[in-house]
Design a protein around this motif. Sequence first.
Motif, PDB file in Angstrom:
ATOM      1  N   PRO A   1      53.269  28.090  -6.452  1.00  0.00           N
ATOM      2  CA  PRO A   1      53.531  26.982  -5.521  1.00  0.00           C
ATOM      3  C   PRO A   1      52.410  26.866  -4.490  1.00  0.00           C
ATOM      4  CG  PRO A   1      54.882  28.878  -4.958  1.00  0.00           C
ATOM      5  CD  PRO A   1      54.174  29.228  -6.239  1.00  0.00           C
ATOM      6  N   LEU A   2      51.853  25.683  -4.367  1.00  0.00           N
ATOM      7  CA  LEU A   2      50.749  25.449  -3.440  1.00  0.00           C
ATOM      8  C   LEU A   2      51.056  24.234  -2.583  1.00  0.00           C
ATOM      9  CD1 LEU A   2      47.684  25.909  -5.814  1.00  0.00           C
ATOM     10  CD2 LEU A   2      48.300  27.421  -3.932  1.00  0.00           C
ATOM     11  N   LYS A   3      50.859  24.393  -1.296  1.00  0.00           N
ATOM     12  CA  LYS A   3      51.025  23.270  -0.379  1.00  0.00           C
ATOM     13  C   LYS A   3      49.898  23.307   0.638  1.00  0.00           C
ATOM     14  CE  LYS A   3      54.301  21.074   2.782  1.00  0.00           C
ATOM     15  NZ  LYS A   3      55.649  21.137   3.384  1.00  0.00           N
ATOM     16  N   PHE A   4      49.240  22.177   0.804  1.00  0.00           N
ATOM     17  CA  PHE A   4      48.149  22.097   1.773  1.00  0.00           C
ATOM     18  C   PHE A   4      48.694  21.458   3.049  1.00  0.00           C
ATOM     19  CE2 PHE A   4      46.149  22.561  -2.243  1.00  0.00           C
ATOM     20  CZ  PHE A   4      45.029  23.316  -1.996  1.00  0.00           C
TER      21      PHE A   4
ATOM     22  N   PRO B   1      43.981  24.668   9.031  1.00  0.00           N
ATOM     23  CA  PRO B   1      44.702  24.719   7.761  1.00  0.00           C
ATOM     24  C   PRO B   1      45.702  25.867   7.787  1.00  0.00           C
ATOM     25  CG  PRO B   1      42.386  24.317   7.345  1.00  0.00           C
ATOM     26  CD  PRO B   1      42.514  24.583   8.825  1.00  0.00           C
ATOM     27  N   ALA B   2      46.938  25.569   7.384  1.00  0.00           N
ATOM     28  CA  ALA B   2      48.024  26.535   7.545  1.00  0.00           C
ATOM     29  C   ALA B   2      47.720  27.883   6.909  1.00  0.00           C
ATOM     30  CB  ALA B   2      49.312  25.958   6.962  1.00  0.00           C
ATOM     31  N   GLY B   3      46.977  27.874   5.817  1.00  0.00           N
ATOM     32  CA  GLY B   3      46.660  29.129   5.156  1.00  0.00           C
ATOM     33  C   GLY B   3      45.782  30.049   5.975  1.00  0.00           C
TER      34      GLY B   3
ATOM     35  N   GLU C   1      48.179  35.337  24.401  1.00  0.00           N
ATOM     36  CA  GLU C   1      49.502  34.994  23.890  1.00  0.00           C
ATOM     37  C   GLU C   1      49.344  33.807  22.941  1.00  0.00           C
ATOM     38  OE1 GLU C   1      52.331  34.289  26.991  1.00  0.00           O
ATOM     39  OE2 GLU C   1      51.558  35.933  28.231  1.00  0.00           O
ATOM     40  N   VAL C   2      50.155  33.773  21.887  1.00  0.00           N
ATOM     41  CA  VAL C   2      50.074  32.684  20.926  1.00  0.00           C
ATOM     42  C   VAL C   2      51.479  32.262  20.516  1.00  0.00           C
ATOM     43  CG1 VAL C   2      49.903  34.282  18.967  1.00  0.00           C
ATOM     44  CG2 VAL C   2      49.123  31.915  18.712  1.00  0.00           C
ATOM     45  N   LYS C   3      51.633  30.969  20.313  1.00  0.00           N
ATOM     46  CA  LYS C   3      52.901  30.418  19.859  1.00  0.00           C
ATOM     47  C   LYS C   3      52.612  29.410  18.749  1.00  0.00           C
ATOM     48  CE  LYS C   3      56.954  27.756  21.415  1.00  0.00           C
ATOM     49  NZ  LYS C   3      57.576  27.055  22.562  1.00  0.00           N
ATOM     50  N   VAL C   4      53.363  29.532  17.652  1.00  0.00           N
ATOM     51  CA  VAL C   4      53.228  28.588  16.553  1.00  0.00           C
ATOM     52  C   VAL C   4      54.069  27.358  16.866  1.00  0.00           C
ATOM     53  CG1 VAL C   4      53.532  28.178  14.085  1.00  0.00           C
ATOM     54  CG2 VAL C   4      52.844  30.449  14.887  1.00  0.00           C
ATOM     55  N   ILE C   5      53.396  26.235  17.088  1.00  0.00           N
ATOM     56  CA  ILE C   5      54.094  24.994  17.424  1.00  0.00           C
ATOM     57  C   ILE C   5      54.563  24.282  16.167  1.00  0.00           C
ATOM     58  CG2 ILE C   5      53.862  22.740  18.546  1.00  0.00           C
ATOM     59  CD1 ILE C   5      51.686  23.922  20.275  1.00  0.00           C
ATOM     60  N   ASP C   6      53.706  24.273  15.169  1.00  0.00           N
ATOM     61  CA  ASP C   6      54.018  23.568  13.916  1.00  0.00           C
ATOM     62  C   ASP C   6      53.538  24.455  12.774  1.00  0.00           C
ATOM     63  OD1 ASP C   6      54.221  21.923  11.725  1.00  0.00           O
ATOM     64  OD2 ASP C   6      53.526  20.126  12.768  1.00  0.00           O
ATOM     65  N   GLU C   7      54.465  24.762  11.864  1.00  0.00           N
ATOM     66  CA  GLU C   7      54.154  25.656  10.749  1.00  0.00           C
ATOM     67  C   GLU C   7      53.298  24.993   9.685  1.00  0.00           C
ATOM     68  OE1 GLU C   7      54.731  28.751  10.290  1.00  0.00           O
ATOM     69  OE2 GLU C   7      56.348  29.348  11.621  1.00  0.00           O
ATOM     70  N   GLY C   8      53.126  23.678   9.774  1.00  0.00           N
ATOM     71  CA  GLY C   8      52.346  22.998   8.761  1.00  0.00           C
ATOM     72  C   GLY C   8      53.224  22.367   7.713  1.00  0.00           C
ATOM     73  N   SER C   9      54.201  21.619   8.165  1.00  0.00           N
ATOM     74  CA  SER C   9      55.131  20.988   7.223  1.00  0.00           C
ATOM     75  C   SER C   9      54.511  19.785   6.551  1.00  0.00           C
ATOM     76  CB  SER C   9      56.380  20.557   7.981  1.00  0.00           C
ATOM     77  OG  SER C   9      56.055  19.705   9.043  1.00  0.00           O
TER      78      SER C   9
ATOM     79  N   ALA D   1      42.687  29.772  -0.770  1.00  0.00           N
ATOM     80  CA  ALA D   1      43.435  30.792  -0.037  1.00  0.00           C
ATOM     81  C   ALA D   1      43.488  30.515   1.461  1.00  0.00           C
ATOM     82  CB  ALA D   1      42.830  32.175  -0.288  1.00  0.00           C
ATOM     83  N   SER D   2      42.449  29.858   1.985  1.00  0.00           N
ATOM     84  CA  SER D   2      42.383  29.618   3.425  1.00  0.00           C
ATOM     85  C   SER D   2      42.994  28.293   3.853  1.00  0.00           C
ATOM     86  CB  SER D   2      40.930  29.683   3.905  1.00  0.00           C
ATOM     87  OG  SER D   2      40.158  28.657   3.314  1.00  0.00           O
ATOM     88  N   THR D   3      43.337  27.434   2.891  1.00  0.00           N
ATOM     89  CA  THR D   3      43.879  26.129   3.258  1.00  0.00           C
ATOM     90  C   THR D   3      45.259  25.839   2.682  1.00  0.00           C
ATOM     91  OG1 THR D   3      42.710  25.079   1.405  1.00  0.00           O
ATOM     92  CG2 THR D   3      41.596  25.095   3.539  1.00  0.00           C
ATOM     93  N   ALA D   4      45.677  26.623   1.695  1.00  0.00           N
ATOM     94  CA  ALA D   4      46.980  26.375   1.059  1.00  0.00           C
ATOM     95  C   ALA D   4      47.982  27.456   1.434  1.00  0.00           C
ATOM     96  CB  ALA D   4      46.826  26.320  -0.460  1.00  0.00           C
ATOM     97  N   ILE D   5      49.274  27.101   1.400  1.00  0.00           N
ATOM     98  CA  ILE D   5      50.337  28.056   1.686  1.00  0.00           C
ATOM     99  C   ILE D   5      51.389  27.995   0.588  1.00  0.00           C
ATOM    100  CG2 ILE D   5      50.026  27.945   4.192  1.00  0.00           C
ATOM    101  CD1 ILE D   5      52.472  26.071   4.273  1.00  0.00           C
ATOM    102  N   ASP D   6      52.234  29.015   0.572  1.00  0.00           N
ATOM    103  CA  ASP D   6      53.429  28.999  -0.259  1.00  0.00           C
ATOM    104  C   ASP D   6      54.476  28.196   0.519  1.00  0.00           C
ATOM    105  OD1 ASP D   6      55.960  29.545  -1.376  1.00  0.00           O
ATOM    106  OD2 ASP D   6      55.291  31.505  -2.103  1.00  0.00           O
ATOM    107  N   PRO D   7      54.955  27.060   0.016  1.00  0.00           N
ATOM    108  CA  PRO D   7      55.883  26.215   0.789  1.00  0.00           C
ATOM    109  C   PRO D   7      57.207  26.898   1.131  1.00  0.00           C
ATOM    110  CG  PRO D   7      55.704  25.452  -1.485  1.00  0.00           C
ATOM    111  CD  PRO D   7      54.628  26.472  -1.286  1.00  0.00           C
TER     112      PRO D   7
END
Length: 218
Positions: A145-148, A191-193, A210-218, A95-101
Motif C-alpha cells: 500500500p502506497l499513499k503520497f 512529504p509524509a514519508g 518541541e514538535v506537534k504533528v498538525i496534519d498526518e498527511g491525509s 521511501a521519503s515521500t510515500a506512506i502506508d495509508p
Amino acid sequence: NGHRFEILVDPDLVDPHRSDPESVDLDDLLATDEIWLDARSGKRPTGDQIEDAFGTNDLRVCVDRILLDGSIQLTTAQRKTRIENLKTSIIHKIASTAIDPKSKMPHPPSRIENALEESRYSVDPFLPLERQVNDAVQLMRPLIPLKFAIARLAFKIPGNQYGSVQKILRGLTIKEEWLSNGDWACVVEIPAGGKVDLMADVARRSPDSEVKVIDEGS
C-alpha cells in the motif's frame, strides 16, 4: 544526411544538458572538441559534411543537436553503475515521500526495494527520475500500500538553538513567528514519508525543541 556523427561525452552530464543545454560547459561535457564519423577508428567528417548535415560548423550547435536527437551508448560498466544509482534514487524518493495509508508511517527502504524487485520494474538508464518513480509506483501498488501525502508539523525551537535548525527547516516553512519568550515557532510542510526523519534530525540539533504533528498527511 546519410552519415552517422559521433561525439565523446561525460555520460553524467547528458541529462543536465538535455534539460538545460546552457547550464553545461562544453569543456566539461566533451572528451574531445571534435565531431567524428567513427571515434574508435579516428575517422572525421569534412567541414562540408558537417555543414550539409547541421547547417553550420558551430560546435555548440552541432553538439546540442546530436545530444537532443541522438542515442547514448555506454560501456557495460557505465550502464551498470548508472542503473544502480538510479535504482537507489527511485527507492529513496518513494521511501521519503510515500506512506502506508493504514499506519501512516513510511515504508522502510528495504520494503520498497523488495517490492521494486518483485514488480520486475526495469530501470532505464536514460529516463528522468520522476518518470521512473511514477512508472515504478504503478507496478508496486498491487504489492504494497502506497499513499503520497503531505504532513504538516509545528516546531518550537529555543532561541539559542535557532541557528542549529533553521537551515533544515527554512525551505519547508510555511509560517513562522518569534514568541515573547524568545523561542522561534514555525509550521512546516513535508512529504509524509519524511516526517519521522525530519523530527529526529531537529531533535538531534535542538534537544530542547518541541514538535506537534498538525496534519498526518491525509
